[in-house]
Design a protein around this motif. Structure first.
Motif, mmCIF file in Angstrom:
data_model
loop_
_atom_site.group_PDB
_atom_site.id
_atom_site.type_symbol
_atom_site.label_atom_id
_atom_site.label_comp_id
_atom_site.label_asym_id
_atom_site.label_seq_id
_atom_site.Cartn_x
_atom_site.Cartn_y
_atom_site.Cartn_z
ATOM 1 N N ARG A 5 -20.318 -0.150 1.025
ATOM 2 C CA ARG A 5 -19.575 -0.844 2.081
ATOM 3 C C ARG A 5 -18.514 -1.766 1.504
ATOM 4 O O ARG A 5 -18.404 -2.940 1.848
ATOM 5 C CB ARG A 5 -20.533 -1.631 2.981
ATOM 6 N N GLN A 6 -17.706 -1.195 0.619
ATOM 7 C CA GLN A 6 -16.655 -1.968 -0.045
ATOM 8 C C GLN A 6 -15.292 -1.368 0.259
ATOM 9 O O GLN A 6 -15.137 -0.139 0.304
ATOM 10 C CB GLN A 6 -16.889 -1.982 -1.555
ATOM 11 N N VAL A 7 -14.308 -2.237 0.472
ATOM 12 C CA VAL A 7 -12.940 -1.814 0.749
ATOM 13 C C VAL A 7 -12.008 -2.548 -0.213
ATOM 14 O O VAL A 7 -12.045 -3.772 -0.306
ATOM 15 C CB VAL A 7 -12.537 -2.114 2.212
ATOM 16 N N GLN A 8 -11.183 -1.792 -0.933
ATOM 17 C CA GLN A 8 -10.181 -2.371 -1.834
ATOM 18 C C GLN A 8 -8.811 -1.880 -1.386
ATOM 19 O O GLN A 8 -8.651 -0.720 -1.008
ATOM 20 C CB GLN A 8 -10.444 -1.954 -3.280
ATOM 21 N N ARG A 9 -7.815 -2.752 -1.479
ATOM 22 C CA ARG A 9 -6.500 -2.446 -0.940
ATOM 23 C C ARG A 9 -5.419 -3.037 -1.851
ATOM 24 O O ARG A 9 -5.567 -4.157 -2.345
ATOM 25 C CB ARG A 9 -6.401 -3.040 0.474
ATOM 26 N N TRP A 10 -4.361 -2.269 -2.104
ATOM 27 C CA TRP A 10 -3.250 -2.784 -2.895
ATOM 28 C C TRP A 10 -1.962 -2.092 -2.452
ATOM 29 O O TRP A 10 -2.002 -0.991 -1.891
ATOM 30 C CB TRP A 10 -3.492 -2.601 -4.385
ATOM 31 N N PRO A 11 -0.795 -2.726 -2.685
ATOM 32 C CA PRO A 11 0.475 -2.146 -2.241
ATOM 33 C C PRO A 11 0.726 -0.787 -2.877
ATOM 34 O O PRO A 11 0.389 -0.554 -4.040
ATOM 35 C CB PRO A 11 1.516 -3.171 -2.708
ATOM 36 N N ILE A 12 1.310 0.125 -2.097
ATOM 37 C CA ILE A 12 1.606 1.455 -2.615
ATOM 38 C C ILE A 12 2.490 1.371 -3.846
ATOM 39 O O ILE A 12 2.323 2.114 -4.814
ATOM 40 C CB ILE A 12 2.267 2.315 -1.519
ATOM 41 N N GLY A 13 3.429 0.435 -3.848
ATOM 42 C CA GLY A 13 4.331 0.299 -4.987
ATOM 43 C C GLY A 13 3.646 -0.114 -6.267
ATOM 44 O O GLY A 13 4.201 0.026 -7.352
ATOM 45 N N SER A 14 2.404 -0.630 -6.167
ATOM 46 C CA SER A 14 1.656 -1.043 -7.348
ATOM 47 C C SER A 14 0.810 0.083 -7.922
ATOM 48 O O SER A 14 0.077 -0.124 -8.883
ATOM 49 C CB SER A 14 0.751 -2.229 -7.005
ATOM 50 N N LEU A 66 -13.335 7.473 0.151
ATOM 51 C CA LEU A 66 -12.148 7.882 0.888
ATOM 52 C C LEU A 66 -10.977 7.047 0.382
ATOM 53 O O LEU A 66 -11.116 5.840 0.166
ATOM 54 C CB LEU A 66 -12.339 7.660 2.396
ATOM 55 N N ILE A 67 -9.838 7.690 0.160
ATOM 56 C CA ILE A 67 -8.615 6.977 -0.219
ATOM 57 C C ILE A 67 -7.561 7.278 0.827
ATOM 58 O O ILE A 67 -7.291 8.450 1.132
ATOM 59 C CB ILE A 67 -8.116 7.398 -1.609
ATOM 60 N N VAL A 68 -6.954 6.231 1.382
ATOM 61 C CA VAL A 68 -5.966 6.393 2.442
ATOM 62 C C VAL A 68 -4.768 5.494 2.158
ATOM 63 O O VAL A 68 -4.930 4.309 1.842
ATOM 64 C CB VAL A 68 -6.548 6.038 3.825
ATOM 65 N N GLY A 69 -3.574 6.052 2.261
ATOM 66 C CA GLY A 69 -2.345 5.275 2.228
ATOM 67 C C GLY A 69 -1.722 5.291 3.607
ATOM 68 O O GLY A 69 -1.541 6.363 4.195
ATOM 69 N N ASP A 70 -1.411 4.116 4.148
ATOM 70 C CA ASP A 70 -0.930 4.013 5.524
ATOM 71 C C ASP A 70 0.574 3.761 5.604
ATOM 72 O O ASP A 70 1.100 3.437 6.659
ATOM 73 C CB ASP A 70 -1.671 2.917 6.275
ATOM 74 N N GLY A 71 1.284 3.915 4.501
ATOM 75 C CA GLY A 71 2.712 3.658 4.482
ATOM 76 C C GLY A 71 3.064 2.343 3.827
ATOM 77 O O GLY A 71 4.194 2.156 3.371
ATOM 78 N N LYS A 72 2.110 1.429 3.760
ATOM 79 C CA LYS A 72 2.337 0.128 3.140
ATOM 80 C C LYS A 72 1.402 -0.118 1.968
ATOM 81 O O LYS A 72 1.801 -0.723 0.970
ATOM 82 C CB LYS A 72 2.162 -0.988 4.175
ATOM 83 N N ALA A 73 0.159 0.312 2.097
ATOM 84 C CA ALA A 73 -0.843 0.034 1.066
ATOM 85 C C ALA A 73 -1.766 1.227 0.894
ATOM 86 O O ALA A 73 -1.901 2.069 1.781
ATOM 87 C CB ALA A 73 -1.651 -1.206 1.435
ATOM 88 N N LEU A 74 -2.385 1.290 -0.287
ATOM 89 C CA LEU A 74 -3.448 2.252 -0.553
ATOM 90 C C LEU A 74 -4.782 1.543 -0.386
ATOM 91 O O LEU A 74 -4.970 0.426 -0.889
ATOM 92 C CB LEU A 74 -3.340 2.802 -1.970
ATOM 93 N N VAL A 83 -8.993 2.033 -0.796
ATOM 94 C CA VAL A 83 -10.136 2.801 -1.289
ATOM 95 C C VAL A 83 -11.375 2.301 -0.559
ATOM 96 O O VAL A 83 -11.703 1.110 -0.625
ATOM 97 C CB VAL A 83 -10.305 2.639 -2.808
ATOM 98 N N ILE A 84 -12.048 3.207 0.144
ATOM 99 C CA ILE A 84 -13.239 2.849 0.918
ATOM 100 C C ILE A 84 -14.446 3.503 0.279
ATOM 101 O O ILE A 84 -14.475 4.726 0.095
ATOM 102 C CB ILE A 84 -13.118 3.306 2.384
ATOM 103 N N ASP A 85 -15.432 2.690 -0.094
ATOM 104 C CA ASP A 85 -16.696 3.178 -0.631
ATOM 105 C C ASP A 85 -17.766 2.926 0.425
ATOM 106 O O ASP A 85 -18.216 1.795 0.617
ATOM 107 C CB ASP A 85 -17.040 2.455 -1.942
ATOM 108 N N TYR A 86 -18.149 3.988 1.118
ATOM 109 C CA TYR A 86 -19.099 3.836 2.213
ATOM 110 C C TYR A 86 -20.517 3.587 1.728
ATOM 111 O O TYR A 86 -21.350 3.065 2.477
ATOM 112 C CB TYR A 86 -19.050 5.074 3.117
ATOM 113 N N GLU A 87 -20.801 3.929 0.484
ATOM 114 C CA GLU A 87 -22.153 3.720 -0.041
ATOM 115 C C GLU A 87 -22.456 2.246 -0.221
ATOM 116 O O GLU A 87 -23.551 1.774 0.111
ATOM 117 C CB GLU A 87 -22.325 4.464 -1.363
#
Length: 205
Positions: free
Chosen positions: A92-101, A76-84, A86-90
């Motif tokens: 259980r990993q979450v990666q996050r970076w600023p939308i501007g990047s 699943l990929i979600v942008g919340d207005g500040k960051a993107l 990436v959630i890998d449920y298989e």
């Protein structure tokens, strides 16, 4: 044919000086981004290895986006207005970076002046408008080439057909859209997600 437009963008396009018509087209794309309050569409995403995944894209300005992949794909990929995120449920990993990047920042950040970091790319098809966006001061952010179909009923007369994103390592991902629905109400809850790292019902968003 439009079905070949994204394939054509995988090769190097010749560069040339921007014209007055190009400036008008860039301004039109900037208007499209400002006028698109929301977008829901089906998508097909093809990576550098030729693997294609499908799903539903939901976008809401400013900065919110969700890639809900097909059943059985634990991503699943979600942008919340500040960051993107990436959630890998298989795994259980979450990666996050600023939308501007991310190259997607050119599409989902209406506060940026799109015309200052983009150029028109010729496709040979007058029904299409292709624009490459990159920040020359931040090459590590990669590039994105947006492909629009000229459509009078869509925002600013353009409908987003898809894009090709390249990261700093040259890895390419192509996304093609279909069934675009513009400016319908989209709830903020559409951009929430369940955090696989915690026992709680949801996280982030």
């Amino acid at each position: 044919m439009m079905c070949c437009a994204l394939q054509a963008l995988t090769v190097q396009m010749p560069t040339r000086a921007q014209t007055g018509t190009d400036a008008q087209d860039l301004a039109r794309v900037a208007d499209y981004i400002r006028q698109t309050r929301s977008l829901v569409a089906d998508f097909a995403q093809t990576d550098r290895n030729g693997q294609t995944l499908t799903g539903v894209l939901t976008l809401k300005q400013p900065g919110k986006i969700r890639f809900q992949y097909q059943k059985g794909v634990p991503l699943l990929i979600v942008g919340d207005g500040k960051a993107l995120t990436v959630i890998d449920y298989e795994v259980r990993q979450v990666q996050r970076w600023p939308i501007g990047s991310s190259p997607l920042g050119a599409l989902i950040d209406p506060s940026r002046d799109f015309t200052k970091f983009s150029k028109v790319i010729q496709t040979g098809d007058s029904a299409l408008l292709s624009v490459e966006a990159r920040d020359p001061k931040r090459p590590e952010f990669g590039t994105i080439t947006l492909v629009f179909q000229r459509q009078p009923s869509a925002p600013a007369g353009l409908s987003l057909y898809g894009w090709v994103a390249r990261d700093a390592q040259g890895n390419r991902t192509a996304v093609r859209l279909g069934g675009q629905r513009y400016n319908a109400p989209v709830a903020d809850s559409a951009f929430r997600w369940r955090d696989p790292r915690t026992p709680g019902p949801r996280g982030g968003g």
